[in-house]
Design a protein around this motif. Structure first.
Motif, PDB file in Angstrom:
ATOM      1  N   ARG A 185      27.270 -36.114  11.427  1.00  0.00           N
ATOM      2  CA  ARG A 185      28.470 -36.476  12.191  1.00  0.00           C
ATOM      3  C   ARG A 185      29.714 -36.374  11.325  1.00  0.00           C
ATOM      4  NH1 ARG A 185      26.808 -41.774  15.734  1.00  0.00           N
ATOM      5  NH2 ARG A 185      25.290 -40.728  17.047  1.00  0.00           N
ATOM      6  N   GLU A 186      29.626 -36.829  10.086  1.00  0.00           N
ATOM      7  CA  GLU A 186      30.772 -36.741   9.188  1.00  0.00           C
ATOM      8  C   GLU A 186      31.161 -35.286   8.950  1.00  0.00           C
ATOM      9  OE1 GLU A 186      29.960 -38.903   5.626  1.00  0.00           O
ATOM     10  OE2 GLU A 186      29.716 -40.797   6.683  1.00  0.00           O
ATOM     11  N   LYS A 187      30.155 -34.424   8.795  1.00  0.00           N
ATOM     12  CA  LYS A 187      30.413 -33.004   8.571  1.00  0.00           C
ATOM     13  C   LYS A 187      31.056 -32.378   9.810  1.00  0.00           C
ATOM     14  CE  LYS A 187      28.065 -28.712   7.340  1.00  0.00           C
ATOM     15  NZ  LYS A 187      26.776 -28.060   7.117  1.00  0.00           N
ATOM     16  N   ASP A 188      30.553 -32.708  11.006  1.00  0.00           N
ATOM     17  CA  ASP A 188      31.131 -32.195  12.243  1.00  0.00           C
ATOM     18  C   ASP A 188      32.586 -32.632  12.394  1.00  0.00           C
ATOM     19  OD1 ASP A 188      28.759 -30.972  12.878  1.00  0.00           O
ATOM     20  OD2 ASP A 188      28.103 -32.545  14.289  1.00  0.00           O
ATOM     21  N   ARG A 189      32.864 -33.873  12.073  1.00  0.00           N
ATOM     22  CA  ARG A 189      34.230 -34.378  12.178  1.00  0.00           C
ATOM     23  C   ARG A 189      35.135 -33.651  11.197  1.00  0.00           C
ATOM     24  NH1 ARG A 189      37.838 -37.925  10.139  1.00  0.00           N
ATOM     25  NH2 ARG A 189      39.104 -39.081  11.616  1.00  0.00           N
ATOM     26  N   ALA A 190      34.665 -33.441   9.974  1.00  0.00           N
ATOM     27  CA  ALA A 190      35.465 -32.731   8.977  1.00  0.00           C
ATOM     28  C   ALA A 190      35.746 -31.295   9.429  1.00  0.00           C
ATOM     29  CB  ALA A 190      34.751 -32.729   7.632  1.00  0.00           C
ATOM     30  N   GLU A 191      34.757 -30.655  10.049  1.00  0.00           N
ATOM     31  CA  GLU A 191      34.960 -29.299  10.557  1.00  0.00           C
ATOM     32  C   GLU A 191      35.972 -29.271  11.693  1.00  0.00           C
ATOM     33  OE1 GLU A 191      31.091 -27.892  11.614  1.00  0.00           O
ATOM     34  OE2 GLU A 191      30.519 -27.511   9.529  1.00  0.00           O
ATOM     35  N   ARG A 192      35.920 -30.281  12.589  1.00  0.00           N
ATOM     36  CA  ARG A 192      36.902 -30.342  13.675  1.00  0.00           C
ATOM     37  C   ARG A 192      38.311 -30.524  13.139  1.00  0.00           C
ATOM     38  NH1 ARG A 192      35.666 -35.012  16.444  1.00  0.00           N
ATOM     39  NH2 ARG A 192      33.545 -35.132  15.701  1.00  0.00           N
ATOM     40  N   VAL A 193      38.459 -31.390  12.125  1.00  0.00           N
ATOM     41  CA  VAL A 193      39.771 -31.612  11.520  1.00  0.00           C
ATOM     42  C   VAL A 193      40.273 -30.327  10.863  1.00  0.00           C
ATOM     43  CG1 VAL A 193      40.959 -32.839   9.646  1.00  0.00           C
ATOM     44  CG2 VAL A 193      39.483 -34.092  11.215  1.00  0.00           C
TER      45      VAL A 193
END
Length: 167
Positions: free
Chosen positions: A103-111
């Protein structure tokens, strides 16, 4: 507050964890160095003098209401007690889980994607009238939105710089 021996403390703590899971209530645990001489528990280190005394620890547990108990752990028994205490804490707190790195990785990619979109210019092209009009209007709207988000980002950056230099 009820003072009990170490084994009884662990048993009562296990039952307190069990009852708190059923009720959904909180438990407060404290762990301190115990001093008997009436002074505070701060360690003062002077030049060339070391504190060779070993102090017992006091552990307290409460649910904040009616259940309060504590125990004293002598320095010689500390390792054995901490092993049992740690095992009890690990087994009693199954709701604590590891961080979800996906989830943290997905959020970083979205940002990262949103920042990339913010830096890429929106090209407004197409006809003012006719078949490409709606497409052009959407691009104009996207360009305005991008400019607004860029302005907000710059304001946040300026505010953060101001607060960091003021500190």
């Amino acid at each position: 507050m009820q003072l009990v021996d170490n084994d009884t403390f662990l048993k009562q703590l296990a039952s307190l964890f069990e009852s708190s899971n059923q009720k959904g209530s909180s438990i407060w645990l404290t762990h301190k160095r115990l001093t008997y001489d009436g002074g505070d528990a701060h360690t003062s280190v002077m030049e060339g003098v070391s504190d060779a005394k070993e102090y017992p620890c006091i552990l307290r547990a409460t649910d904040g209401k009616e259940v309060k108990f504590s125990t004293h752990v002598l320095p010689g028994e500390l390792d054995k007690f901490h092993a049992a205490y740690g095992a009890l804490l690990k087994s009693s707190m199954p709701s604590l889980r590891r961080r979800d790195k996906k989830r943290e990785k997905d959020r970083a990619e979205r940002v990262a994607r949103s920042r990339k979109r913010m830096t890429e210019p929106v090209i407004v092209e197409g006809r003012k009238r006719g078949a490409g009009r709606r497409k052009r209007q959407r691009r104009i709207k996207a360009a305005k939105k991008q400019e607004e988000s860029r302005r907000k980002f710059e304001e946040r950056q300026a505010k953060n710089q101001f607060t960091s230099t003021a500190s």
